[in-house]
Design an enzyme around this catalytic site. Structure first.
Site, mmCIF file in Angstrom:
data_model
loop_
_atom_site.group_PDB
_atom_site.id
_atom_site.type_symbol
_atom_site.label_atom_id
_atom_site.label_comp_id
_atom_site.label_asym_id
_atom_site.label_seq_id
_atom_site.Cartn_x
_atom_site.Cartn_y
_atom_site.Cartn_z
ATOM 1 N NE ARG A 95 -1.651 -6.300 1.334
ATOM 2 C CZ ARG A 95 -0.440 -6.372 0.819
ATOM 3 N NH1 ARG A 95 0.624 -6.075 1.553
ATOM 4 N NH2 ARG A 95 -0.267 -6.739 -0.434
ATOM 5 C CB ILE A 96 -3.685 -0.638 -1.734
ATOM 6 C CG1 ILE A 96 -2.729 0.359 -1.075
ATOM 7 C CG2 ILE A 96 -4.466 0.021 -2.860
ATOM 8 C CD1 ILE A 96 -1.619 0.847 -1.990
ATOM 9 C CG LEU A 97 -9.101 -2.466 0.381
ATOM 10 C CD1 LEU A 97 -10.144 -1.764 1.236
ATOM 11 C CD2 LEU A 97 -9.139 -3.973 0.586
ATOM 12 C CG HIS A 113 -4.735 8.861 5.769
ATOM 13 N ND1 HIS A 113 -3.934 7.835 5.328
ATOM 14 C CD2 HIS A 113 -4.040 9.994 5.551
ATOM 15 C CE1 HIS A 113 -2.803 8.335 4.865
ATOM 16 N NE2 HIS A 113 -2.840 9.640 4.983
ATOM 17 C CG ASP A 149 -5.022 7.433 1.955
ATOM 18 O OD1 ASP A 149 -5.839 6.726 2.557
ATOM 19 O OD2 ASP A 149 -3.794 7.246 2.026
ATOM 20 C CD GLU A 178 -5.492 7.947 13.934
ATOM 21 O OE1 GLU A 178 -5.919 6.788 13.744
ATOM 22 O OE2 GLU A 178 -4.320 8.271 13.662
HETATM 23 N N1 NHR Z 1 -7.942 1.152 -0.671
HETATM 24 C C1 NHR Z 1 -8.530 2.012 -1.513
HETATM 25 N N2 NHR Z 1 -8.904 1.551 -2.702
HETATM 26 N N3 NHR Z 1 -8.743 3.309 -1.210
HETATM 27 C C2 NHR Z 1 -8.351 3.783 -0.009
HETATM 28 O O1 NHR Z 1 -8.575 5.058 0.263
HETATM 29 C C3 NHR Z 1 -7.713 2.932 0.918
HETATM 30 C C4 NHR Z 1 -7.524 1.593 0.541
HETATM 31 C C5 NHR Z 1 -6.896 0.693 1.408
HETATM 32 C C6 NHR Z 1 -6.415 1.117 2.620
HETATM 33 C C7 NHR Z 1 -5.891 2.911 4.222
HETATM 34 C C8 NHR Z 1 -4.661 3.747 3.814
HETATM 35 C C9 NHR Z 1 -4.275 4.757 4.884
HETATM 36 O O2 NHR Z 1 -5.138 5.232 5.625
HETATM 37 C C10 NHR Z 1 -6.550 2.457 2.980
HETATM 38 C C11 NHR Z 1 -7.222 3.362 2.155
HETATM 39 C C12 NHR Z 1 -2.200 0.978 3.075
HETATM 40 C C13 NHR Z 1 -1.370 1.569 2.129
HETATM 41 C C14 NHR Z 1 -0.251 0.794 1.486
HETATM 42 O O3 NHR Z 1 0.555 1.360 0.766
HETATM 43 C C15 NHR Z 1 -1.643 2.869 1.769
HETATM 44 C C16 NHR Z 1 -2.700 3.559 2.329
HETATM 45 C C17 NHR Z 1 -3.517 2.963 3.269
HETATM 46 C C18 NHR Z 1 -3.266 1.668 3.653
HETATM 47 N N4 NHR Z 1 -0.174 -0.534 1.703
HETATM 48 C C19 NHR Z 1 0.821 -1.445 1.127
HETATM 49 C C20 NHR Z 1 0.202 -2.270 -0.019
HETATM 50 O O4 NHR Z 1 0.985 -2.677 -0.895
HETATM 51 C C21 NHR Z 1 1.322 -2.438 2.149
HETATM 52 C C22 NHR Z 1 1.954 -1.773 3.327
HETATM 53 C C23 NHR Z 1 2.151 -2.720 4.492
HETATM 54 O O5 NHR Z 1 1.694 -3.885 4.445
HETATM 55 O O6 NHR Z 1 2.737 -2.273 5.504
HETATM 56 O O7 NHR Z 1 -1.020 -2.556 0.009
HETATM 57 O O8 NHR Z 1 -3.097 5.154 4.944
HETATM 58 C C1 GAR Z 2 -3.694 4.711 13.035
HETATM 59 O O1 GAR Z 2 -2.922 5.834 13.321
HETATM 60 C C2 GAR Z 2 -4.313 4.824 11.659
HETATM 61 O O2 GAR Z 2 -4.711 6.136 11.332
HETATM 62 C C3 GAR Z 2 -3.166 4.410 10.810
HETATM 63 O O3 GAR Z 2 -2.525 3.360 11.500
HETATM 64 C C4 GAR Z 2 -2.794 3.479 12.894
HETATM 65 C C5 GAR Z 2 -3.476 2.226 13.353
HETATM 66 O O4 GAR Z 2 -3.565 2.187 14.735
HETATM 67 N N1 GAR Z 2 -3.614 3.961 9.536
HETATM 68 C C6 GAR Z 2 -2.798 3.873 8.490
HETATM 69 O O5 GAR Z 2 -1.660 4.272 8.509
HETATM 70 C C7 GAR Z 2 -3.411 3.239 7.284
HETATM 71 N N2 GAR Z 2 -2.426 3.117 6.283
HETATM 72 P P1 GAR Z 2 -4.532 1.129 15.454
HETATM 73 O O6 GAR Z 2 -4.255 -0.235 14.845
HETATM 74 O O7 GAR Z 2 -4.118 1.179 16.874
HETATM 75 O O8 GAR Z 2 -5.935 1.578 15.215
#
Ligand code: NHR
Ligand code: GAR
Length: 194
Positions: A95-97, A113, A149, A178
């Site tokens: 979830r985006i924060l 990531h 990211d 990772e």
């Molecule tokens: N939040 C902020 N503010 N900044 C970052 O750098 C973040 C973050 C939240 C999560 C992980 C990130 C990744 O490593 C992360 C980094 C989820 C999405 C996304 O699009 C994108 C990037 C990352 C995590 N999520 C959708 C949403 O609407 C839902 C997708 C789903 O539920 O499958 O939040 O990649």
């Molecule tokens: C990992 O590859 C992590 O880098 C990626 O999801 C996998 C989680 O695996 N993260 C994202 O894509 C965040 N958007 P895990 O649940 O086994 O740690």
């Protein structure tokens, strides 16, 4: 105590790697640090079961129960604040924060990531790297900022893209790296604190 709270959404293999590294590396004795809680936005996240087996506190804050991102993030922040963590590690947290959440935990929030940032922020990183014809892919540990990211990079690992790779085979190769770089980066941060 330097409490670590880990946020997951699924398998939690990075979370498990951190828990195992904490034990093997004696983080409690060396850094006064322990994984205090694992929190998921999905009740069915497989990683919750592993955490419970390890005797780690778990909690679920389901985003579907909230009307807005702000309301979800406020509830999530409250669940995390109970542990007064020194570090909050996103580990496959999906979830985006919101900027308010990120500001509240400023300096304490980390993410792993699955790409060589700044390449391939966002989702579907493996397929995008394959489609572009990359010869290398990898993973990045970074500080979380409001800009998705794009926070400061703390660690990276590079893996080759091999003939016949699919998103799944590439993901598996990246994931093994990772599991090495995320615990290492956290241990370095803890060493710097203590
Ligand atoms: N939040 C902020 N503010 N900044 C970052 O750098 C973040 C973050 C939240 C999560 C992980 C990130 C990744 O490593 C992360 C980094 C989820 C999405 C996304 O699009 C994108 C990037 C990352 C995590 N999520 C959708 C949403 O609407 C839902 C997708 C789903 O539920 O499958 O939040 O990649
Ligand atoms: C990992 O590859 C992590 O880098 C990626 O999801 C996998 C989680 O695996 N993260 C994202 O894509 C965040 N958007 P895990 O649940 O086994 O740690």
């Amino acid at each position: 105590m330097n409490n670590i709270v880990i946020l997951i959404s699924g398998t939690g293999s990075n979370m498990a790697a951190i828990v195992k590294a904490a034990r093997r590396g004696r983080w409690e004795a060396r850094f006064g640090a322990r994984v205090a809680a694992v929190i998921s936005n999905r009740a069915d996240a497989a990683g919750l079961e592993f955490a419970r087996e390890q005797g780690i506190e778990t909690a679920v804050v389901d985003h579907k129960g909230f009307a807005s991102r702000e309301a979800f993030d406020a509830a999530l922040a409250a669940a995390i604040d109970r542990f007064q963590p020194a570090l909050v590690a996103l580990a496959g947290f999906m979830r985006i924060l919101t900027p308010a959440f990120v500001a509240h935990f400023e300096g304490r929030l980390l993410n792993i990531h699955p790409s060589l940032l700044p390449a391939y922020a966002g989702l579907h990183t493996y397929q995008r790297a394959l489609d572009d014809g990359c010869w290398f892919a990898g993973a990045t540990v970074h500080r979380v900022t409001a800009d998705l990211d794009h926070g400061p990079i703390l660690a990276q690992a590079v893996v080759p893209v091999l003939p016949g790779d699919t998103a799944a085979t590439l993901a598996a190769r990246v994931l093994t790296q990772e599991h090495r770089i995320y615990p290492d980066a956290i241990a370095r941060l803890l060493a710097d604190k203590s």
